[in-house]
Design a protein around this motif. Structure first.
Motif, PDB file in Angstrom:
ATOM      1  N   MET A   1       0.844  -1.192   0.000  1.00 15.29           N
ATOM      2  CA  MET A   1       0.000   0.000   0.000  1.00 15.29           C
ATOM      3  C   MET A   1       0.884   1.248   0.000  1.00 15.29           C
ATOM      4  O   MET A   1       1.957   1.248   0.570  1.00 15.29           O
ATOM      5  CB  MET A   1      -0.897   0.000   1.250  1.00 15.29           C
ATOM      6  CG  MET A   1      -1.727   1.267   1.419  1.00 15.29           C
ATOM      7  SD  MET A   1      -2.678   1.250   2.949  1.00 15.29           S
ATOM      8  CE  MET A   1      -3.421   2.858   2.853  1.00 15.29           C
ATOM      9  N   PHE A   2       0.420   2.307  -0.667  1.00 17.35           N
ATOM     10  CA  PHE A   2       1.160   3.560  -0.709  1.00 17.35           C
ATOM     11  C   PHE A   2       0.287   4.693  -0.187  1.00 17.35           C
ATOM     12  O   PHE A   2      -0.938   4.637  -0.260  1.00 17.35           O
ATOM     13  CB  PHE A   2       1.575   3.901  -2.147  1.00 17.35           C
ATOM     14  CG  PHE A   2       2.578   2.947  -2.728  1.00 17.35           C
ATOM     15  CD1 PHE A   2       3.931   3.176  -2.575  1.00 17.35           C
ATOM     16  CD2 PHE A   2       2.159   1.840  -3.428  1.00 17.35           C
ATOM     17  CE1 PHE A   2       4.858   2.303  -3.108  1.00 17.35           C
ATOM     18  CE2 PHE A   2       3.084   0.962  -3.963  1.00 17.35           C
ATOM     19  CZ  PHE A   2       4.429   1.193  -3.802  1.00 17.35           C
ATOM     20  N   TYR A   3       0.912   5.716   0.361  1.00 16.66           N
ATOM     21  CA  TYR A   3       0.195   6.936   0.680  1.00 16.66           C
ATOM     22  C   TYR A   3       1.043   8.124   0.278  1.00 16.66           C
ATOM     23  O   TYR A   3       2.255   8.022   0.106  1.00 16.66           O
ATOM     24  CB  TYR A   3      -0.198   7.002   2.160  1.00 16.66           C
ATOM     25  CG  TYR A   3       0.926   7.312   3.119  1.00 16.66           C
ATOM     26  CD1 TYR A   3       1.213   8.627   3.470  1.00 16.66           C
ATOM     27  CD2 TYR A   3       1.697   6.291   3.691  1.00 16.66           C
ATOM     28  CE1 TYR A   3       2.234   8.918   4.359  1.00 16.66           C
ATOM     29  CE2 TYR A   3       2.718   6.578   4.570  1.00 16.66           C
ATOM     30  CZ  TYR A   3       2.978   7.891   4.907  1.00 16.66           C
ATOM     31  OH  TYR A   3       3.992   8.175   5.778  1.00 16.66           O
ATOM     32  N   ILE A   4       0.391   9.262   0.111  1.00 17.64           N
ATOM     33  CA  ILE A   4       1.072  10.484  -0.302  1.00 17.64           C
ATOM     34  C   ILE A   4       1.275  11.368   0.914  1.00 17.64           C
ATOM     35  O   ILE A   4       0.369  11.591   1.698  1.00 17.64           O
ATOM     36  CB  ILE A   4       0.248  11.242  -1.366  1.00 17.64           C
ATOM     37  CG1 ILE A   4      -0.088  10.317  -2.544  1.00 17.64           C
ATOM     38  CG2 ILE A   4       0.998  12.475  -1.833  1.00 17.64           C
ATOM     39  CD1 ILE A   4       1.109   9.803  -3.276  1.00 17.64           C
ATOM     40  N   ARG A   5       2.488  11.858   1.101  1.00 10.12           N
ATOM     41  CA  ARG A   5       2.759  12.755   2.213  1.00 10.12           C
ATOM     42  C   ARG A   5       3.494  13.983   1.694  1.00 10.12           C
ATOM     43  O   ARG A   5       4.079  13.976   0.616  1.00 10.12           O
ATOM     44  CB  ARG A   5       3.623  12.061   3.280  1.00 10.12           C
ATOM     45  CG  ARG A   5       5.026  11.712   2.802  1.00 10.12           C
ATOM     46  CD  ARG A   5       5.880  11.245   3.953  1.00 10.12           C
ATOM     47  NE  ARG A   5       7.186  10.800   3.512  1.00 10.12           N
ATOM     48  CZ  ARG A   5       8.215  11.603   3.255  1.00 10.12           C
ATOM     49  NH1 ARG A   5       8.079  12.899   3.382  1.00 10.12           N
ATOM     50  NH2 ARG A   5       9.381  11.103   2.865  1.00 10.12           N
ATOM     51  N   SER A   6       3.459  15.019   2.456  1.00 12.43           N
ATOM     52  CA  SER A   6       4.170  16.235   2.091  1.00 12.43           C
ATOM     53  C   SER A   6       5.659  16.007   2.209  1.00 12.43           C
ATOM     54  O   SER A   6       6.136  15.376   3.146  1.00 12.43           O
ATOM     55  CB  SER A   6       3.763  17.384   3.016  1.00 12.43           C
ATOM     56  OG  SER A   6       4.637  18.487   2.840  1.00 12.43           O
ATOM     57  N   CYS A   7       6.428  16.527   1.244  1.00 12.27           N
ATOM     58  CA  CYS A   7       7.880  16.364   1.294  1.00 12.27           C
ATOM     59  C   CYS A   7       8.514  17.248   2.360  1.00 12.27           C
ATOM     60  O   CYS A   7       9.708  17.150   2.609  1.00 12.27           O
ATOM     61  CB  CYS A   7       8.499  16.683  -0.076  1.00 12.27           C
ATOM     62  SG  CYS A   7       8.372  15.297  -1.206  1.00 12.27           S
ATOM     63  N   GLY A  44      -1.313  -4.027   6.982  1.00 13.64           N
ATOM     64  CA  GLY A  44      -1.797  -5.202   7.689  1.00 13.64           C
ATOM     65  C   GLY A  44      -2.270  -6.330   6.812  1.00 13.64           C
ATOM     66  O   GLY A  44      -2.429  -7.462   7.279  1.00 13.64           O
ATOM     67  N   TRP A  45      -2.507  -6.066   5.542  1.00 14.94           N
ATOM     68  CA  TRP A  45      -2.953  -7.122   4.640  1.00 14.94           C
ATOM     69  C   TRP A  45      -1.760  -7.981   4.227  1.00 14.94           C
ATOM     70  O   TRP A  45      -0.678  -7.472   3.972  1.00 14.94           O
ATOM     71  CB  TRP A  45      -3.609  -6.533   3.385  1.00 14.94           C
ATOM     72  CG  TRP A  45      -4.933  -5.905   3.683  1.00 14.94           C
ATOM     73  CD1 TRP A  45      -5.183  -4.609   3.956  1.00 14.94           C
ATOM     74  CD2 TRP A  45      -6.182  -6.583   3.755  1.00 14.94           C
ATOM     75  NE1 TRP A  45      -6.508  -4.397   4.188  1.00 14.94           N
ATOM     76  CE2 TRP A  45      -7.161  -5.608   4.079  1.00 14.94           C
ATOM     77  CE3 TRP A  45      -6.598  -7.912   3.593  1.00 14.94           C
ATOM     78  CZ2 TRP A  45      -8.503  -5.915   4.234  1.00 14.94           C
ATOM     79  CZ3 TRP A  45      -7.935  -8.211   3.737  1.00 14.94           C
ATOM     80  CH2 TRP A  45      -8.874  -7.228   4.057  1.00 14.94           C
ATOM     81  N   PRO A  46      -1.946  -9.309   4.155  1.00 14.28           N
ATOM     82  CA  PRO A  46      -0.819 -10.189   3.782  1.00 14.28           C
ATOM     83  C   PRO A  46      -0.405  -9.964   2.336  1.00 14.28           C
ATOM     84  O   PRO A  46      -1.243  -9.793   1.451  1.00 14.28           O
ATOM     85  CB  PRO A  46      -1.388 -11.599   3.991  1.00 14.28           C
ATOM     86  CG  PRO A  46      -2.872 -11.439   3.879  1.00 14.28           C
ATOM     87  CD  PRO A  46      -3.190 -10.066   4.438  1.00 14.28           C
ATOM     88  N   MET A  47       0.909  -9.938   2.091  1.00 11.74           N
ATOM     89  CA  MET A  47       1.457  -9.769   0.746  1.00 11.74           C
ATOM     90  C   MET A  47       1.676 -11.139   0.125  1.00 11.74           C
ATOM     91  O   MET A  47       2.321 -12.003   0.710  1.00 11.74           O
ATOM     92  CB  MET A  47       2.784  -9.015   0.801  1.00 11.74           C
ATOM     93  CG  MET A  47       2.665  -7.597   1.346  1.00 11.74           C
ATOM     94  SD  MET A  47       1.839  -6.480   0.214  1.00 11.74           S
ATOM     95  CE  MET A  47       3.086  -6.363  -1.079  1.00 11.74           C
ATOM     96  N   GLU A  48       1.129 -11.344  -1.066  1.00  9.56           N
ATOM     97  CA  GLU A  48       1.288 -12.632  -1.734  1.00  9.56           C
ATOM     98  C   GLU A  48       2.696 -12.810  -2.278  1.00  9.56           C
ATOM     99  O   GLU A  48       3.214 -13.919  -2.330  1.00  9.56           O
ATOM    100  CB  GLU A  48       0.269 -12.757  -2.872  1.00  9.56           C
ATOM    101  CG  GLU A  48      -1.180 -12.796  -2.381  1.00  9.56           C
ATOM    102  CD  GLU A  48      -2.145 -12.979  -3.527  1.00  9.56           C
ATOM    103  OE1 GLU A  48      -1.677 -13.108  -4.676  1.00  9.56           O
ATOM    104  OE2 GLU A  48      -3.366 -13.001  -3.287  1.00  9.56           O
ATOM    105  N   GLU A  49       3.316 -11.704  -2.708  1.00  9.55           N
ATOM    106  CA  GLU A  49       4.656 -11.780  -3.281  1.00  9.55           C
ATOM    107  C   GLU A  49       5.550 -10.730  -2.628  1.00  9.55           C
ATOM    108  O   GLU A  49       5.104  -9.632  -2.303  1.00  9.55           O
ATOM    109  CB  GLU A  49       4.623 -11.546  -4.788  1.00  9.55           C
ATOM    110  CG  GLU A  49       3.839 -12.603  -5.567  1.00  9.55           C
ATOM    111  CD  GLU A  49       3.861 -12.342  -7.053  1.00  9.55           C
ATOM    112  OE1 GLU A  49       4.494 -11.328  -7.450  1.00  9.55           O
ATOM    113  OE2 GLU A  49       3.268 -13.110  -7.813  1.00  9.55           O
TER     114      GLU A  49
END
Length: 368
Positions: A1-7, A44-49
């Protein structure tokens, strides 16, 4: 998962070591001109790869001009060419890293993995050299990123640039760590016969393990020494560049590097102290913390002593060598060793009087 934050927020996010094999930078911070950053987080979600290993990506740029001009009093040339942006050699100390920020990319791992090639550069160069107002002076290549980095094997931009310079009988100075320059020894030998070329080979350390950590995809020190030998045997003048000298890490090798380079055939030498402009400083300190945590404080203390308490001082006349007792000590050691080895001679300038625009198809040939 990604989120956008201020630099504006500072957040270090190390890339796992298994993803950055044979890379030097530890992070991939967003460039300083970007208002936002895209950051991965565990939701928190499991990553398949698992996330893949970082691979080298190549983009193409069509330049309108290729000769870059400068008026720096610290540089012995006023024009240069860069066939590539970014460098797969990945030297952690590279002062060119911040230039990737101008492209909206990170000076960290992006600089090593997201490269840009300029395949039309030789044609553009020929056009620029043919301009009636053009006056020849030595063109420097390799002063920003290495023209003989691995992608040159397939792109062959540098070889075509060298052929253009040979056709125009134009002087060129090359700086590289890449042993791929041996491929072009046929062109270099022809330029050397007319005193139109000089090559600088950079050797930072003779320690193979240290070099692999610091310059992960550059040829080993022994191979670079072999390249000096091959070029000099072909009649090409080679300068060994003990650059950069890293306090408390490579400074003890100075005399050994000069001696080995002389034995390989180098006829001149130069040195530059480690420079950490802009984003290079935090990247280098992250690298120190991972590989040499016991020496990190000592290295940075020495550097700050030479730059008035700062990581880097960009003042003309000081940025390349630093100032103070330690800088003077390194300079004295270099001068003494270079003199004893005969590497301190002033080399004559390359020729410009041979320059001429070669005839194009359909041009009337001269009778003389």
């Amino acid at each position: 998962m990604f989120y956008i934050r201020s630099c504006m927020m500072h957040e270090r996010k190390d890339i796992p070591a298994e993803r950055r094999k044979a890379r030097a930078a530890v992070t991939n911070q967003t460039g300083r001109f970007e208002p936002y950053a895209r950051v991965s987080v565990d939701d928190g979600w499991p990553m398949e790869e698992a996330a893949p290993v970082l691979r080298t990506e190549l983009s193409i740029e069509e330049p309108r001009t290729v000769i870059t001009r400068n008026k720096s009093p610290d540089l012995p040339f006023d024009r240069s060419i860069n066939p590539y942006r970014g460098c797969e050699h990945g030297c952690i100390y590279c002062f060119a890293r911040p230039t990737h920020a101008y492209l909206g990319l990170s000076p960290g791992l992006d600089f090593e993995t997201r490269l840009i090639a300029r395949p039309s550069a030789p044609d553009v160069l020929a056009r620029e050299l043919s301009a009636k107002r053009y006056r020849p002076r030595t063109i420097a290549i390799g002063t920003n990123t290495d023209p003989y980095q691995p992608i040159e094997i397939d792109q062959r931009i540098m070889r075509r640039l060298m052929q253009v310079l040979l056709d125009f009988k134009h002087p060129v100075g090359i700086v590289t760590k890449g042993t791929l320059i041996e491929r072009d020894v046929d062109i270099l030998a022809q330029l050397a016969e007319q005193r139109l070329v000089r090559v600088g080979i950079s050797i930072t350390s003779l320690d193979r393990n240290l070099s692999r950590k610091m310059e992960p995809r550059a040829p080993t020190p022994e191979r670079r020494l072999a390249t000096i030998r091959k070029l000099t045997e072909a009649g090409v003048e080679v300068r060994v560049m003990t650059s950069p000298i890293v306090p408390a890490l490579t400074d003890h090798e100075l005399e050994a590097i000069l001696t080995r380079a002389k034995e390989a055939g180098a006829i001149a030498a130069s040195w530059i102290m480690l420079r950490l402009p802009l984003e290079v400083s935090p990247l280098f300190q992250e690298w120190l913390g991972e590989h040499f945590p016991d020496r990190a404080n000592r290295v940075m203390t020495r550097l700050r002593e030479m730059h008035g308490g700062r990581d880097y001082d960009p003042e003309w006349g000081k940025r390349m060598r630093g100032d103070g007792h330690y800088a003077k000590l390194i300079g004295a050691r270099f001068n003494r060793c270079a003199k004893s080895l005969g590497l301190d001679a002033e080399l004559p300038p390359l020729r410009t009087d041979l320059f001429r625009v070669p005839p194009r198809p359909g041009d009337q040939l001269s009778l003389f």
